[in-house]
Design a protein around this motif. Structure first.
Motif, short mmCIF file in Angstrom:
data_model
loop_
_atom_site.label_atom_id
_atom_site.label_comp_id
_atom_site.label_asym_id
_atom_site.label_seq_id
_atom_site.Cartn_x
_atom_site.Cartn_y
_atom_site.Cartn_z
N HIS A 132 0.83 -1.21 0.00
CA HIS A 132 0.00 0.00 0.00
C HIS A 132 0.87 1.26 0.00
O HIS A 132 0.59 2.22 -0.73
N ASN A 135 2.20 1.89 -3.36
CA ASN A 135 1.16 2.38 -4.28
C ASN A 135 0.67 3.78 -3.91
O ASN A 135 0.01 4.43 -4.72
N THR A 136 0.98 4.23 -2.69
CA THR A 136 0.47 5.52 -2.20
C THR A 136 1.64 6.32 -1.65
O THR A 136 1.90 6.33 -0.43
N THR A 139 1.35 8.61 1.60
CA THR A 139 0.54 7.95 2.62
C THR A 139 0.64 8.65 3.98
O THR A 139 1.69 9.19 4.35
N SER A 214 -6.80 2.94 8.54
CA SER A 214 -6.96 1.70 7.77
C SER A 214 -7.82 0.72 8.55
O SER A 214 -7.85 0.76 9.79
N VAL A 247 -7.25 3.07 3.47
CA VAL A 247 -7.25 1.78 2.79
C VAL A 247 -8.04 0.75 3.60
O VAL A 247 -8.06 0.78 4.83
N LEU A 274 -7.48 -3.17 -0.82
CA LEU A 274 -6.37 -4.08 -1.11
C LEU A 274 -6.79 -5.49 -0.69
O LEU A 274 -7.03 -5.75 0.48
N LYS A 290 -3.09 -1.32 -7.70
CA LYS A 290 -4.37 -0.71 -7.34
C LYS A 290 -5.51 -1.10 -8.26
O LYS A 290 -6.61 -1.40 -7.82
#
Length: 513
Positions: A132, A135-136, A139, A214, A247, A274, A290
């Motif tokens: 994650h 991908n981010t 964050t 999250s 997420v 995810l 993603k």
């Protein structure tokens, strides 16, 4: 980005390079792990029985050790639960993941060694966060709390010896290092409450004022928790409660039938989803990108993988292949060898590879959870995709569903599939929904399409609409509440659906008196 986010994200992203390594050298990594597992277990009772010290390659391993299932390993596991050690694995094992699988299945007690807890289950948790973060880039995950919707655990007493059993999620929470408590919610005493309804109530009240960034848990139960929070806060979306929710980590069941409901209830399209593929036996796959529902097969968690082609799973001696022999688009039952003493263990889960460079897959169902009464070979992922097609076309939302065959008899020359569906948002016309569902199944499954031709073998699906909350009440009446209890999606017999229909009939009768 806060300094803690920057530091933690940097640490997590370093793991991506290791993942890329096993993506590049998958067969070397798998063979290395097999050698490690054999070496670590060669002086156990099991290792001596099968001569692990003399096995030097995967071919010898598959030739000398027969396939196992829970029943064949149960006598050894029972001995370990009672205090005997060095049986299947070289470490002392005191924790056992209690797995009930689909609703009503007999409980299994899966050994969880210290090696498998840290090297598999915890690695899976760390990697899902690392992916994650990768991908981010911006964050803020570590500025708030992770809400984990877990189970509970219990102590077993065998004279003076104690061992422990519970949901694997509870085992993970109970054994987390102290520093990890800073990042999770709610407190352990709430997270591990055994009464599911009490747990949901207290979790909602304890977390609805916190900064949750999250969440993790099974979709069906997470929806129940979200709705309770919305009720207590008197708001319409979770985004109003947790504006920094970044997420949702989900596994246990397919997310496809729930995707639209989560989009609606969260109320913020920026929250990522995810997908994970984990079980009591281990952590197997994580969604890597993603925009793709494909899962990356995690090859360095202390698990050695083999596969049985789906058309061979019921053979007396099934054909078994290794990772180098799998093909894209074919269905395989997974066979795992783990660092907790599961040797060539038939998992029962069926996957379909979508890529082999790297190894990515989707979960197609289970060897017991499909319908092939009429030669239609309908898998769970076919049913879930068709449900989504019908919902999108008809503006409907499905809460839960289960499917079973309607058998041919003297009065009925054709069979059918009977669907019990609980809608959170029902279609305007159920007949049209049924037609779209049927067409979706034809589009997705050529065997189903062939059996539906002119209604010769299969007639149009029969849909029964369950009242809202019916699946929850059914599970509660059978003492099956909890994240480990899943609704059986597809079955070759009518055991579950007849039980549910009888319960529905009793419920309707009690409300019409």
């Amino acid at each position: 980005m806060a300094i803690v986010d920057k530091i933690a994200s940097w640490i997590m992203k370093k793991r991506i390079h290791q993942i890329e390594l096993f993506m590049k050298y998958p067969f070397d990594v798998q063979e290395e792990w097999l050698r490690k597992l054999l070496q670590l277990a060669q002086d156990t009772e099991w290792g001596k029985k099968f001569g692990y010290s003399k096995i030097s390659n995967p071919a010898q391993f598959s030739e000398r050790i027969p396939l196992q299932n829970y029943e064949s390993l149960k006598p050894f596991i029972d001995r370990i639960r009672r205090g005997e050690q060095n049986i299947l694995w070289s470490e002392e094992i005191k924790w056992f993941a209690k797995s009930s699988g689909t609703t009503g299945d007999k409980s299994k007690f899966i050994p969880v060694s210290p090696h498998s807890l840290d090297g598999c289950h915890y690695n899976g948790g760390r990697d899902m966060v690392a992916i994650h973060c990768n991908n981010t880039p911006e964050t803020h995950l570590f500025s708030g709390k992770n809400l984990a919707l877990g189970g509970s655990h219990y102590t077993d007493y065998y004279g003076d010896y104690e061992s422990y059993n519970g949901d694997v999620s509870a085992i993970v929470i109970r054994n987390l290092p102290m520093w990890a408590e800073y990042f999770r919610a709610p407190s352990v005493d709430i997270a591990l409450i055994s009464n599911w309804e009490e747990k949901l109530d207290k979790m909602a009240r304890a977390t609805m004022e916190q900064n949750v960034t999250s969440v993790a848990g099974v979709p069906s139960w997470m929806l129940v928790l979200f709705r309770r929070i919305l009720e207590y806060k008197n708001v319409k979306t979770i985004h109003e409660v947790w504006p920094n929710l970044e997420v949702y980590f989900h596994g246990g069941v397919s997310f496809l039938p729930y995707r639209e409901q989560f989009r609606k209830i969260i109320g913020d399209n920026s929250t990522a989803n995810l997908q994970l593929f984990n079980a009591s036996e281990g952590f197997f796959g994580i969604q890597f990108e993603k925009e793709s529902d494909e899962l990356m097969l995690m090859l360095d968690y202390g698990i050695y993988y083999e596969f049985i082609p789906l058309d061979k799973v019921h053979d007396e001696i099934p054909k078994v292949i290794n990772l180098s022999e799998v093909e894209i688009g074919k269905h395989y039952e997974m066979v795992i060898t783990t660092s907790a003493g599961l040797w060539r263990y038939r998992l029962g889960d069926v996957i379909e590879f979508t890529s082999i460079i790297p190894f990515r897959f989707i979960v197609a169902g289970r060897t017991k959870n499909y319908i092939n009464v009429f030669g239609e070979e309908l898998m769970v992922h076919n049913a879930e995709q068709a449900i989504k097609i019908a919902c999108d076309k008809c503006g409907a939302l499905v809460e839960e569903f289960t499917v079973a065959p309607v058998f041919m008899n003297e009065d009925q020359s054709s069979g059918a599939h009977e669907w019990v569906i609980e809608f959170s948002q029902a279609p305007a016309q159920i007949d049209f929904f049924c037609e779209v569902l049927d067409n979706g199944l034809k589009q997705l499954n050529s065997d189903y399409e062939a059996k539906r031709f002119n209604n010769f073998v299969l007639k149009l699906p029969l849909i029964r609409v369950a009242p809202k909350g019916m699946f929850y009440r059914w599970q509660k009446s059978c003492h099956r509440l909890g994240g480990q209890n899943k609704i059986p999606r597809l079955f070759n017999n009518r055991f579950y659906i007849d039980e549910l229909l009888h319960f529905m009939e009793q419920h309707l009768q009690s409300h019409t008196r």
